[in-house]
Design an enzyme around this catalytic site. Structure first.
Site, PDB file in Angstrom:
ATOM      1  CG  PHE A  59      54.841  29.825  22.024  1.00  0.00           C
ATOM      2  CD1 PHE A  59      55.582  29.956  23.188  1.00  0.00           C
ATOM      3  CD2 PHE A  59      55.397  29.102  20.970  1.00  0.00           C
ATOM      4  CE1 PHE A  59      56.842  29.404  23.312  1.00  0.00           C
ATOM      5  CE2 PHE A  59      56.652  28.537  21.077  1.00  0.00           C
ATOM      6  CZ  PHE A  59      57.387  28.686  22.255  1.00  0.00           C
ATOM      7  CE  LYS A  60      59.360  30.257  20.500  1.00  0.00           C
ATOM      8  NZ  LYS A  60      60.479  30.228  19.585  1.00  0.00           N
TER       9      LYS A  60
END
Length: 466
Positions: free
Chosen positions: A111-112
């Site tokens: 998700f980063k």
């Protein structure tokens, strides 16, 4: 828009300076002086928009004083064009009114990427305009490092140094960082844990004299406001896909540093109907112990099958504490100074206010593996260990089955083959095609002692213009 420090003593800054500064000079974190607020009618009008267009609508108020609209739109189009799914953040149904939002369709499978692909472009834009060079210093418990390197490796005005805890990230996570070649990329394996790495970063931002006044540090960790800003968007995306804003949503968020779930809190404050946010943690459960019992106390950090959450000092929690204390920076500073020495609590009415929105759960390794196996047997759908913790916490804490529960799927299961194997599944997760040769690529990293002076000396020696 102006940004102020959670400790109340640093000067207010505009977006460009906040982007480059990271940590405030008083040791606090920057937050907007005020948040934009969207009406239900306005949110409703965003249904069906492509992800990049939705991102523009949600984020532009935060940057409009610094970046022309057309330039920001172009950045967002470029950022999300590299994701491998047309929806960018697709939803997968697990059960009745229960969903996983796949946030791992970016280039580093975590998700980063949502924030760090954008952060790299923002840095390039601002540094080019200023004709300035910076040194990025960041700490990672596994996923931030590879996403930061991928997002910033083409930046012409940046040297990047990423600290990770030696032998405490998965092999896939390590190789994703250490196999990216570039003269401006430096990986440092610190003989310690993530909190040690994070402490060095904060200490270095507080005193940058080791750089000799020739450059400045910039942050990629979630202390950087731009990271939080980008993560707000997918809460709106999930809600709009499932009937929002005309119905409320609940989210379960695997979190160690509190950044991803703080973005959900901000989405609610900006007008999105959210009835519940579940803090999902592993054995390193400081956030769960606070939210369930109003006691903030650091314990010994433990190594788990969900290493990205092996964090005891949750930096972004300070941003929530700032709001809970009526944005009183002096009160936050006093609380955190006391927390560094021993357990602390906040006033009961403040804690009860937080509990109106937040629930929490801590999930051990065995239950994590049981959840991976259970979901696969039910749906032939494989969860990574962090997302499995999110799903288990969602089921344990759910308040209302009529409200859609969305677990944020934070990483691809192929990043954590050991956890998948321990869960007893015979099927092995496969890396996507663009990473199929990851284990054949040459690695490059430096192992250093858990010593801030040694790490700072390495950075001072190896940045481009040293």
């Amino acid at each position: 828009m102006r940004y102020i420090s959670t400790r109340g003593e640093a000067p207010a800054l505009g977006f460009e300076d906040v982007l480059l500064t990271g940590l405030a000079t008083d040791g606090g974190l920057y937050v907007p002086e005020s948040l934009p607020h969207f009406s239900l009618e306005e949110i409703r009008s965003w249904r069906g928009l492509p992800y990049a267009e939705l991102a523009y609508n949600v984020m532009y108020p935060f940057v409009e004083d610094a970046i022309p609209a057309d330039d920001f739109r172009k950045m967002l189009d470029e950022t999300y064009s590299v994701f491998t799914h047309q929806a960018v953040a697709p939803l997968v149904q697990l059960d009745t009114n229960e969903w996983v939002m796949e946030l791992f369709r970016g280039p580093t499978l975590a998700f980063k990427d949502f924030a760090l692909q954008l952060l790299g472009r923002l840095l390039d834009y601002v540094l080019e305009k200023r004709n300035q060079h910076v040194v990025i210093m960041g700490a990672t418990s596994g996923d931030t490092g590879s996403a930061a390197i991928e997002g910033c490796r083409r930046c012409e005005h940046v040297d990047i140094f990423i600290l990770h805890p030696h032998q405490r990230v998965s092999e896939v996570q390590r190789r994703q960082m250490t196999t990216v070649q570039g003269d401006n990329i430096h990986n440092i394996a610190v003989k310690g844990n993530f909190d040690d790495c994070q402490r060095m970063v904060k200490e270095s931002f507080g005193n940058q004299s080791f750089l000799g006044g020739k450059t400045q540090l910039a942050a990629v960790n979630s202390i950087n406001w731009a990271r939080i800003m980008a993560q707000i968007v997918y809460y709106f995306q999930a809600s709009l896909a499932l009937g929002g804003p005309d119905r409320s949503m609940a989210f379960s968020v695997p979190t160690g540093n509190f950044g991803d779930i703080f973005a959900g809190y901000l989405a609610k404050k900006m007008g999105l109907p959210i009835s519940q946010l579940v803090i999902a943690t592993n054995r390193n459960d400081i956030l769960h112990r606070f939210m369930s019992g109003n006691k903030y106390e650091q314990h010994q950090l433990e190594h788990t099958l969900s290493p990205s959450m092996d964090i005891m000092v949750s930096s972004n929690f300070e941003r929530l504490l700032f709001d809970l204390h009526g944005r009183d920076g002096a009160a936050v500073k006093d609380l955190l100074e006391r927390a560094a020495k021993g357990p602390v609590s906040i006033e009961d009415y403040r804690w009860k206010h937080a509990r109106k929105l937040f629930d929490s759960d801590a999930v051990d390794d065995k239950t994590t593996c049981d959840t991976i196996r259970e979901i696969y047997e039910q749906n032939e759908y494989m969860l990574d260990p962090h997302t499995a913790i999110g799903v288990r916490a969602a089921r344990n804490c759910r308040r209302d089955s009529a409200v859609p529960m969305i677990t944020l799927g934070t990483a691809h299961p192929a990043k954590f083959p050991d956890a998948i194997s321990e869960s007893g599944l015979s099927v092995k997760p496969q890396l996507p095609a663009h990473m199929a040769d990851l284990f054949e690529r040459e690695e490059r990293y430096t192992v250093l002692d858990n010593n801030v002076s040694e790490v700072q000396g390495f950075i001072a020696k190896h940045w481009k213009n040293a």
